[in-house]
Motif scaffolding. Structure first.
Motif, PDB file in Angstrom:
ATOM      1  N   LEU A   1       0.738  -1.282  -0.130  1.00 23.18           N
ATOM      2  CA  LEU A   1       0.104  -0.020   0.140  1.00 23.18           C
ATOM      3  C   LEU A   1       0.842   1.362   0.266  1.00 23.18           C
ATOM      4  O   LEU A   1       0.333   2.230  -0.421  1.00 23.18           O
TER       5      LEU A   1
ATOM      6  N   TRP B   1       1.570   0.761  -4.861  1.00 20.56           N
ATOM      7  CA  TRP B   1       0.000   0.994  -4.738  1.00 20.56           C
ATOM      8  C   TRP B   1      -0.145   2.378  -3.833  1.00 20.56           C
ATOM      9  O   TRP B   1      -1.300   2.698  -3.618  1.00 20.56           O
ATOM     10  N   ASN B   2       1.002   3.002  -3.710  1.00 20.85           N
ATOM     11  CA  ASN B   2       0.744   4.361  -2.970  1.00 20.85           C
ATOM     12  C   ASN B   2      -0.190   5.214  -3.826  1.00 20.85           C
ATOM     13  O   ASN B   2      -0.035   5.586  -4.967  1.00 20.85           O
ATOM     14  N   MET B   3      -1.253   5.686  -2.874  1.00 18.78           N
ATOM     15  CA  MET B   3      -2.387   6.335  -3.652  1.00 18.78           C
ATOM     16  C   MET B   3      -1.928   7.872  -4.080  1.00 18.78           C
ATOM     17  O   MET B   3      -2.414   8.516  -4.960  1.00 18.78           O
TER      18      MET B   3
ATOM     19  N   SER C   1       3.081   2.979 -11.371  1.00 18.89           N
ATOM     20  CA  SER C   1       2.125   3.560 -10.176  1.00 18.89           C
ATOM     21  C   SER C   1       0.612   2.823 -10.217  1.00 18.89           C
ATOM     22  O   SER C   1      -0.199   3.205 -11.158  1.00 18.89           O
TER      23      SER C   1
ATOM     24  N   TYR D   1      -2.023   2.675  -8.275  1.00 19.34           N
ATOM     25  CA  TYR D   1      -3.322   3.047  -7.925  1.00 19.34           C
ATOM     26  C   TYR D   1      -3.996   3.949  -8.895  1.00 19.34           C
ATOM     27  O   TYR D   1      -5.067   3.543  -9.316  1.00 19.34           O
TER      28      TYR D   1
ATOM     29  N   THR E   1      -4.768   1.659 -11.955  1.00 16.44           N
ATOM     30  CA  THR E   1      -5.963   0.937 -11.684  1.00 16.44           C
ATOM     31  C   THR E   1      -7.186   1.408 -11.786  1.00 16.44           C
ATOM     32  O   THR E   1      -8.038   1.007 -12.264  1.00 16.44           O
ATOM     33  N   CYS E   2      -7.234   2.786 -11.028  1.00 11.35           N
ATOM     34  CA  CYS E   2      -8.510   3.360 -11.243  1.00 11.35           C
ATOM     35  C   CYS E   2      -8.654   3.876 -12.780  1.00 11.35           C
ATOM     36  O   CYS E   2      -9.862   3.703 -13.029  1.00 11.35           O
TER      37      CYS E   2
ATOM     38  N   TRP F   1      -8.247  -8.635  -2.446  1.00  9.30           N
ATOM     39  CA  TRP F   1      -6.857  -8.143  -2.419  1.00  9.30           C
ATOM     40  C   TRP F   1      -5.945  -8.961  -1.847  1.00  9.30           C
ATOM     41  O   TRP F   1      -6.360  -9.563  -0.445  1.00  9.30           O
TER      42      TRP F   1
ATOM     43  N   TYR G   1      -6.710   2.231   4.067  1.00  6.58           N
ATOM     44  CA  TYR G   1      -7.295   1.080   3.286  1.00  6.58           C
ATOM     45  C   TYR G   1      -8.778   1.644   2.931  1.00  6.58           C
ATOM     46  O   TYR G   1      -9.299   1.374   1.989  1.00  6.58           O
TER      47      TYR G   1
ATOM     48  N   PHE H   1      -8.346   3.774  -0.065  1.00  3.69           N
ATOM     49  CA  PHE H   1      -8.020   2.957  -1.069  1.00  3.69           C
ATOM     50  C   PHE H   1      -9.291   2.353  -1.899  1.00  3.69           C
ATOM     51  O   PHE H   1      -9.404   2.512  -2.958  1.00  3.69           O
TER      52      PHE H   1
ATOM     53  N   LEU I   1     -11.292   3.049  -5.264  1.00  8.09           N
ATOM     54  CA  LEU I   1     -11.383   2.032  -6.732  1.00  8.09           C
ATOM     55  C   LEU I   1     -12.959   2.035  -6.651  1.00  8.09           C
ATOM     56  O   LEU I   1     -13.208   1.797  -8.302  1.00  8.09           O
TER      57      LEU I   1
END
Length: 292
Positions: free
Chosen positions: A109, A113-115, A132, A134, A137-138, A162, A184, A187, A191
């Motif tokens: 995370l 996966w850092n937002m 990157s 996050y 994936t968005c 997850w 989380y 996160f 998503l």
């Protein structure tokens, strides 16, 4: 493909990749599956992609992040089981399946996966790949929403699974206790907003392995693991459509065995047998649902 499609998403780190578990030659999915669809890295692995291009599923090239193919991952095993179920005459019980897998080993995370990580996408194998995850994936999930609308598809979500957390066991305990739960929440909220549906989220708990105490006599990693599992449990209790999955419930788990009968020799990565059982449980749970 019809108007109703089941959607399975597998995100996380190495245990979502099926790391270092190459399939035997006879198990590789070479012939594209008729009723299971996925997203090949080419041409979907880009922030510039404007339209998703689904292809009949094979076990090669379907993880949109790390390049490590033909593994006994949960994604590959679920795809194989889903198609077999339909081929055996149960098409009336199962719609076609979309599989979306995004995972890179050793990335938690607060890593790729850092937002807050700026957009970056360098494809490749573990060690070279740098994405990157996050924002990427968005981006994929927004395109998925557009695809569903454009094709007039009614999605039935198998869920967003997850398989992450191992990397966070190496963080400072005070940092985790100050940030992890709220991060989380943000996160998965992000998503879900990207896809535009309140997708069910399943958090895979991490089993304890005795060797951790030998590697870290202070017990910090174990303490962090217990805390992360606790956060998963609390999120499942507090958040709508959120639950946990417990690998130790498999029938061959042995708490007295050095590898618990579910880990490979490194005591970090699950066996293909365990991942197959997980896929069987996911399929079984979907078939038992009344909302599909």
């Amino acid at each position: 493909m019809g108007n109703k499609v089941a959607i399975f998403m597998l995100f996380g780190q190495s245990n979502a990749v099926g790391h270092a578990m190459p399939m035997k030659d006879e198990d590789i999915i070479r012939e594209p599956l008729n009723n299971v669809w996925g997203l090949y890295r080419e041409p979907n692995q880009s922030f510039d992609t404007e339209t998703l291009k689904f292809s009949h599923y094979t076990s090669f090239g379907m993880n949109l992040a790390e390049t490590q193919d033909n593994t006994y991952s949960v994604a590959n095993q679920l795809a194989r089981l889903w198609q077999r179920e339909i081929d055996e005459g149960n098409k009336a019980d199962l719609p076609d399946l979309y599989v979306i897998q995004i995972a890179i080993g050793s990335q938690g995370l607060y890593d790729m996966w850092n937002m807050d990580r700026p957009r970056k996408l360098i494809p490749g194998k573990l060690g070279d790949v740098d994405i990157s995850l996050y924002p990427y994936t968005c981006h994929i999930l927004r395109l998925l929403r557009e695809h569903l609308d454009r094709c007039e598809i009614e999605p039935v979500f198998v869920g967003l699974h997850w398989r992450g957390g191992e990397q966070e066991t190496r963080r400072e305990g005070d940092f985790l206790r100050s940030n992890l739960k709220n991060d989380y929440k943000k996160f998965f909220k992000g998503l879900r907003e990207a896809i535009g549906y309140n997708v069910p989220v399943t958090l895979h708990r991490m089993p304890f392995v005795d060797v951790m105490m030998k590697e870290d006599p202070s017990g910090a990693h174990l303490e962090n693991m217990n805390y992360i599992n606790q956060v998963f449990d609390e999120l499942a209790t507090e958040q709508e459509l959120t639950n946990t999955f417990e690998p130790t419930e498999c029938p061959f788990y042995d708490k007295y065995a050095w590898d618990k009968n579910i880990f490979r020799w490194d005591l970090i990565h699950y066996t293909g047998e365990l991942n197959t059982w997980v896929a069987e449980e996911i399929l079984k749970g979907f078939k038992e649902r009344k909302d599909r």
